[in-house]
Write an enzyme that holds these catalytic residues in place. Structure first.
Site, PDB file in Angstrom:
ATOM      1  N   ALA A   1      18.704  17.400 -51.974  1.00  0.00           N
ATOM      2  CA  ALA A   1      19.859  17.980 -51.282  1.00  0.00           C
ATOM      3  C   ALA A   1      20.289  17.174 -50.057  1.00  0.00           C
ATOM      4  O   ALA A   1      21.445  17.208 -49.630  1.00  0.00           O
ATOM      5  CB  ALA A   1      19.527  19.415 -50.874  1.00  0.00           C
TER       6      ALA A   1
ATOM      7  N   THR B   1      24.222  16.466 -47.898  1.00  0.00           N
ATOM      8  CA  THR B   1      24.578  17.190 -46.657  1.00  0.00           C
ATOM      9  C   THR B   1      25.765  16.517 -45.965  1.00  0.00           C
ATOM     10  O   THR B   1      26.581  17.194 -45.338  1.00  0.00           O
ATOM     11  CB  THR B   1      23.396  17.250 -45.670  1.00  0.00           C
ATOM     12  OG1 THR B   1      22.907  15.912 -45.445  1.00  0.00           O
ATOM     13  CG2 THR B   1      22.270  18.132 -46.188  1.00  0.00           C
TER      14      THR B   1
ATOM     15  N   HIS C   1      17.466  20.052 -62.274  1.00  0.00           N
ATOM     16  CA  HIS C   1      17.664  21.484 -61.985  1.00  0.00           C
ATOM     17  C   HIS C   1      19.002  21.967 -62.521  1.00  0.00           C
ATOM     18  O   HIS C   1      19.576  22.922 -62.008  1.00  0.00           O
ATOM     19  CB  HIS C   1      17.547  21.728 -60.469  1.00  0.00           C
ATOM     20  CG  HIS C   1      16.176  21.437 -59.955  1.00  0.00           C
ATOM     21  ND1 HIS C   1      15.901  21.242 -58.618  1.00  0.00           N
ATOM     22  CD2 HIS C   1      14.989  21.287 -60.603  1.00  0.00           C
ATOM     23  CE1 HIS C   1      14.594  20.990 -58.468  1.00  0.00           C
ATOM     24  NE2 HIS C   1      14.030  21.004 -59.658  1.00  0.00           N
TER      25      HIS C   1
ATOM     26  N   ASN D   1      14.753   9.467 -45.620  1.00  0.00           N
ATOM     27  CA  ASN D   1      14.780  10.907 -45.384  1.00  0.00           C
ATOM     28  C   ASN D   1      14.752  11.188 -43.887  1.00  0.00           C
ATOM     29  O   ASN D   1      14.037  10.511 -43.134  1.00  0.00           O
ATOM     30  CB  ASN D   1      13.577  11.589 -46.068  1.00  0.00           C
ATOM     31  CG  ASN D   1      13.888  13.046 -46.367  1.00  0.00           C
ATOM     32  OD1 ASN D   1      14.863  13.352 -47.042  1.00  0.00           O
ATOM     33  ND2 ASN D   1      13.070  13.934 -45.821  1.00  0.00           N
TER      34      ASN D   1
HETATM   35  N1  APR Z   1      20.105  11.909 -44.739  1.00  0.00           N
HETATM   36  C1  APR Z   1      18.786  11.823 -45.052  1.00  0.00           C
HETATM   37  N2  APR Z   1      17.991  12.898 -45.224  1.00  0.00           N
HETATM   38  C2  APR Z   1      18.568  14.115 -45.063  1.00  0.00           C
HETATM   39  C3  APR Z   1      19.930  14.296 -44.735  1.00  0.00           C
HETATM   40  C4  APR Z   1      20.700  13.126 -44.579  1.00  0.00           C
HETATM   41  N3  APR Z   1      22.007  13.181 -44.257  1.00  0.00           N
HETATM   42  N4  APR Z   1      20.178  15.630 -44.649  1.00  0.00           N
HETATM   43  C5  APR Z   1      19.011  16.262 -44.903  1.00  0.00           C
HETATM   44  N5  APR Z   1      18.051  15.353 -45.155  1.00  0.00           N
HETATM   45  C6  APR Z   1      16.665  15.593 -45.540  1.00  0.00           C
HETATM   46  C7  APR Z   1      16.010  16.762 -44.838  1.00  0.00           C
HETATM   47  O1  APR Z   1      15.330  16.318 -43.668  1.00  0.00           O
HETATM   48  C8  APR Z   1      15.041  17.269 -45.914  1.00  0.00           C
HETATM   49  O2  APR Z   1      13.769  16.679 -45.741  1.00  0.00           O
HETATM   50  O3  APR Z   1      16.714  15.928 -46.895  1.00  0.00           O
HETATM   51  C9  APR Z   1      15.635  16.791 -47.218  1.00  0.00           C
HETATM   52  C10 APR Z   1      16.190  17.930 -48.064  1.00  0.00           C
HETATM   53  O4  APR Z   1      15.081  18.680 -48.495  1.00  0.00           O
HETATM   54  P1  APR Z   1      15.282  20.128 -49.137  1.00  0.00           P
HETATM   55  O5  APR Z   1      16.285  20.882 -48.331  1.00  0.00           O
HETATM   56  O6  APR Z   1      13.922  20.697 -49.341  1.00  0.00           O
HETATM   57  O7  APR Z   1      15.978  19.828 -50.540  1.00  0.00           O
HETATM   58  P2  APR Z   1      15.277  19.309 -51.858  1.00  0.00           P
HETATM   59  O8  APR Z   1      14.096  18.444 -51.561  1.00  0.00           O
HETATM   60  O9  APR Z   1      16.347  18.741 -52.694  1.00  0.00           O
HETATM   61  O10 APR Z   1      14.765  20.694 -52.511  1.00  0.00           O
HETATM   62  C11 APR Z   1      14.265  20.643 -53.825  1.00  0.00           C
HETATM   63  O11 APR Z   1      14.209  23.061 -53.831  1.00  0.00           O
HETATM   64  O12 APR Z   1      15.225  25.072 -53.347  1.00  0.00           O
HETATM   65  C12 APR Z   1      14.957  24.179 -54.354  1.00  0.00           C
HETATM   66  O13 APR Z   1      16.169  23.907 -56.333  1.00  0.00           O
HETATM   67  C13 APR Z   1      16.215  23.634 -54.954  1.00  0.00           C
HETATM   68  O14 APR Z   1      16.620  21.400 -55.835  1.00  0.00           O
HETATM   69  C14 APR Z   1      16.129  22.132 -54.712  1.00  0.00           C
HETATM   70  C15 APR Z   1      14.639  21.910 -54.540  1.00  0.00           C
END
Ligand code: APR
Length: 262
Positions: A29, A33, A127, A227
């Site tokens: 995700a 963002t 997903h 990240n």
């Molecule tokens: N650039 C780099 N990293 C970023 C940015 C950005 N602009 N914005 C957010 N992040 C990082 C955050 O610090 C976080 O560590 O991206 C990561 C997003 O992690 P999650 O919110 O946990 O998302 P994700 O890893 O995709 O979650 C996996 O969980 O809820 C379920 O099904 C849902 O597919 C999702 C899965």
């Protein structure tokens, strides 16, 4: 593990990309963002506003009330907004033009990799996706736009199937649901057979998706992580970039272009 200034790191990643035969990009995700779609576990993310325990397939099927909560989370949570790709997505699409991108394995359901120009057959959506809504009774598929219009126009809380009035469910994988088996098998195979694996924007805490970088590392691939916050795989990264996906990927592809034209 290299953790130095961004220019040096971008240059190192660009070299790794150009030396690789089979590149796998793995996104979460955090790659979306900067397109205005909230992630899940950052401060202010979806799971800081909604309880994930409420969003399982079992709860979704249990009652119209629960389904109303799901549709509210999806619409208010910003997961259905008509988002546009950001520089990170475009950089990953440009990566495909180099010819050594094996695939993009994504946990996202927003279709932004395809919208940015990656070939759909190279994007593995672990997903599922939010482009379609499926009737769980007659299996008919509806474009999400049609359902959102109905929700908007008729102020429906919980849309049902226009054909058979069955339960409508977005084609994304809910907690408690199995991942699409062929997509998962393909992703495992690609992760085990690449020589360069780059993680962009994921906490790497949701399985089986988070096994992919482990499979790559076990198979001897170089691992890069971009990240904003820490992940359990950081110590195993060949290069770790603690930065924004859009900026980092744009800088990396700038370095790739200049090396190719040198
Ligand atoms: N650039 C780099 N990293 C970023 C940015 C950005 N602009 N914005 C957010 N992040 C990082 C955050 O610090 C976080 O560590 O991206 C990561 C997003 O992690 P999650 O919110 O946990 O998302 P994700 O890893 O995709 O979650 C996996 O969980 O809820 C379920 O099904 C849902 O597919 C999702 C899965």
């Amino acid at each position: 593990m290299e953790t130095r200034d961004s220019d040096y790191l971008a240059d190192k990643v660009a070299d790794l990309i150009l030396q690789a035969d089979r590149v796998v990009v793995f996104t979460g995700a955090g790659v979306s963002t900067e397109s205005g779609i909230p992630d899940f576990r950052s401060p202010g993310g979806i799971w800081s506003r909604y309880d994930p325990d409420e969003f399982t397939i079992q709860k979704f099927l249990s009652s119209p009330e629960s389904r109303k909560k799901h549709w509210q989370m999806l619409t208010e949570g910003g997961l259905l907004a008509g988002a546009e790709p950001n520089p990170a997505h475009y950089a990953i699409a440009e990566l495909e033009k180099l010819g050594n991108l094996d695939c993009v394995i994504t946990q996202n359901v927003d279709n932004l990799h395809q919208k940015a120009g990656n070939s759909p057959d190279k994007v593995f959506e672990l997903h599922g996706n939010m482009r379609w809504v499926r009737c769980l009774s007659c299996d008919k598929l509806f474009p999400i736009e049609d359902i959102l219009q109905r929700l908007e126009l008729k102020k429906e809380d919980v849309p049902d199937c226009e054909i058979c009035h069955g339960i409508l469910k977005p084609d994304a994988v809910f907690f408690g649901e199995a991942l699409p088996q062929k997509t998962l098998n393909d992703a495992i195979y690609r992760s085990r057979n690449c020589d360069f694996f780059i993680v962009i924007g994921s906490t790497l805490v949701v399985y089986p998706a988070a096994y992919m970088p482990m499979y790559a590392k076990e198979s001897g691939a170089k691992l890069v992580i971009i990240n904003l916050s820490s992940t359990p795989m950081d110590s195993q990264a060949t290069v770790l970039i603690r930065g924004k996906a859009g900026e980092a990927m744009a800088e990396i592809m700038e370095k790739v272009r200049s090396k190719l034209s040198a």
